[in-house]
Design a protein around this motif. Sequence first.
Motif, PDB file in Angstrom:
ATOM      1  N   SER A 225       0.829  -1.193   0.000  1.00 51.56           N
ATOM      2  CA  SER A 225       0.000   0.000   0.000  1.00 51.56           C
ATOM      3  C   SER A 225       0.868   1.248   0.000  1.00 51.56           C
ATOM      4  O   SER A 225       1.979   1.255   0.548  1.00 51.56           O
TER       5      SER A 225
ATOM      6  N   GLU B  39      -8.648  11.997   1.307  1.00 51.75           N
ATOM      7  CA  GLU B  39      -8.441  10.756   0.562  1.00 51.75           C
ATOM      8  C   GLU B  39      -9.524   9.740   0.909  1.00 51.75           C
ATOM      9  O   GLU B  39      -9.773   9.464   2.082  1.00 51.75           O
TER      10      GLU B  39
ATOM     11  N   ARG C 151      -5.786   2.391  -7.599  1.00 47.27           N
ATOM     12  CA  ARG C 151      -6.559   2.942  -6.488  1.00 47.27           C
ATOM     13  C   ARG C 151      -7.807   2.101  -6.286  1.00 47.27           C
ATOM     14  O   ARG C 151      -8.510   1.795  -7.252  1.00 47.27           O
TER      15      ARG C 151
ATOM     16  N   LEU D  81      -3.081   8.952   6.289  1.00 44.26           N
ATOM     17  CA  LEU D  81      -4.158   9.035   5.309  1.00 44.26           C
ATOM     18  C   LEU D  81      -4.667  10.468   5.273  1.00 44.26           C
ATOM     19  O   LEU D  81      -5.224  10.952   6.260  1.00 44.26           O
TER      20      LEU D  81
ATOM     21  N   GLU E  91      -9.646   3.802   9.714  1.00 38.36           N
ATOM     22  CA  GLU E  91      -9.599   5.063   8.969  1.00 38.36           C
ATOM     23  C   GLU E  91      -9.334   6.253   9.884  1.00 38.36           C
ATOM     24  O   GLU E  91      -8.464   7.091   9.594  1.00 38.36           O
TER      25      GLU E  91
ATOM     26  N   LEU F  46       0.258   3.556   1.811  1.00 43.37           N
ATOM     27  CA  LEU F  46       0.286   3.949   3.218  1.00 43.37           C
ATOM     28  C   LEU F  46       1.567   3.514   3.912  1.00 43.37           C
ATOM     29  O   LEU F  46       1.923   4.053   4.954  1.00 43.37           O
TER      30      LEU F  46
ATOM     31  N   PHE G  25     -11.620   1.470   0.144  1.00 45.74           N
ATOM     32  CA  PHE G  25     -11.149   0.917   1.402  1.00 45.74           C
ATOM     33  C   PHE G  25     -11.814  -0.434   1.663  1.00 45.74           C
ATOM     34  O   PHE G  25     -13.030  -0.590   1.505  1.00 45.74           O
TER      35      PHE G  25
ATOM     36  N   LEU H 120      -9.052  -1.326   6.503  1.00 47.81           N
ATOM     37  CA  LEU H 120      -8.796   0.114   6.474  1.00 47.81           C
ATOM     38  C   LEU H 120     -10.002   0.921   6.964  1.00 47.81           C
ATOM     39  O   LEU H 120      -9.837   1.953   7.628  1.00 47.81           O
TER      40      LEU H 120
ATOM     41  N   LEU I  68      -5.712   6.191  11.123  1.00 51.29           N
ATOM     42  CA  LEU I  68      -4.771   6.502  10.041  1.00 51.29           C
ATOM     43  C   LEU I  68      -4.759   7.999   9.741  1.00 51.29           C
ATOM     44  O   LEU I  68      -3.705   8.585   9.489  1.00 51.29           O
ATOM     45  N   ARG I  69      -5.918   8.629   9.773  1.00 50.55           N
ATOM     46  CA  ARG I  69      -5.984  10.073   9.521  1.00 50.55           C
ATOM     47  C   ARG I  69      -5.337  10.839  10.672  1.00 50.55           C
ATOM     48  O   ARG I  69      -4.626  11.827  10.439  1.00 50.55           O
TER      49      ARG I  69
ATOM     50  N   GLU J 151      -7.599   3.804  -1.324  1.00 50.32           N
ATOM     51  CA  GLU J 151      -6.246   3.335  -1.041  1.00 50.32           C
ATOM     52  C   GLU J 151      -5.517   3.098  -2.351  1.00 50.32           C
ATOM     53  O   GLU J 151      -6.116   2.570  -3.301  1.00 50.32           O
TER      54      GLU J 151
END
Length: 224
Positions: A160, A210, A186, A206, A197, A162, A189, A193, A200-201, A213
């Motif tokens: 990924s 966005e 792309r 992330l 989410e 990420l 999710f 994920l 991650l943000r 992924e």
Amino acid sequence: MAGYPSAVNPLVPPGVYAPQEDTELLAGALFDEPLPPGAEVLDVGTGTGALALEAARRGFRVTAVDVSRRAVWAARLNAVRAGLPLRIRHGNLFDPVRGESFDLILANPPYVPAPDGTRRPRGAARAWDAGDDGRLVVDRICREVPDLLRPGGVLLLVQSALSGPDLTVGCLRSSGLKAAVTRRRRIAFGPVLRGRERWLRERGLLPAAEDKEELVVVRAELPV
């Protein structure tokens, strides 16, 4: 899975990673490699054996490795169903094939950042959890893969965005390989994920805007 090129859909027992978009992206990269029949191929983290079987269909001699005993059992069963020869080994990453070398190595390692990244993943989560930055296994592959490639041999690794594809490319180049990102896709999710989410943000992995992924394939070649 729509678009997956396999002639036989693999059986996926509970607890074994099912072929998904990352599998399909790596399969496409495999098809682009101009290897001769009889080339030696290693598939690490084989799961159901889907990618290993695609390589075997092209006439390559394939070894498949997985740390999960369920995955090893599934890969053996799917090889029998497909009528294709696979050498399947149980073990952690490259441990079962130390001292061997290959023309092509396929790797779909765990690459998802995990909130509790200091704890070793267990069960099915071993297929995706990869430490707090998603690089727990990717970095090990980068360090160790040069010793398993023959001159001119190729690594194809999917991960990924990420978990830092640029870091992967840089690490492989530092190990003496020619490396670059060769494929991107792309995707929406998935369940893992979506469940992470917010975390991650908050970590800045992330971006706020966005909503998809990005998966990439990194190709690395050992110079002749």
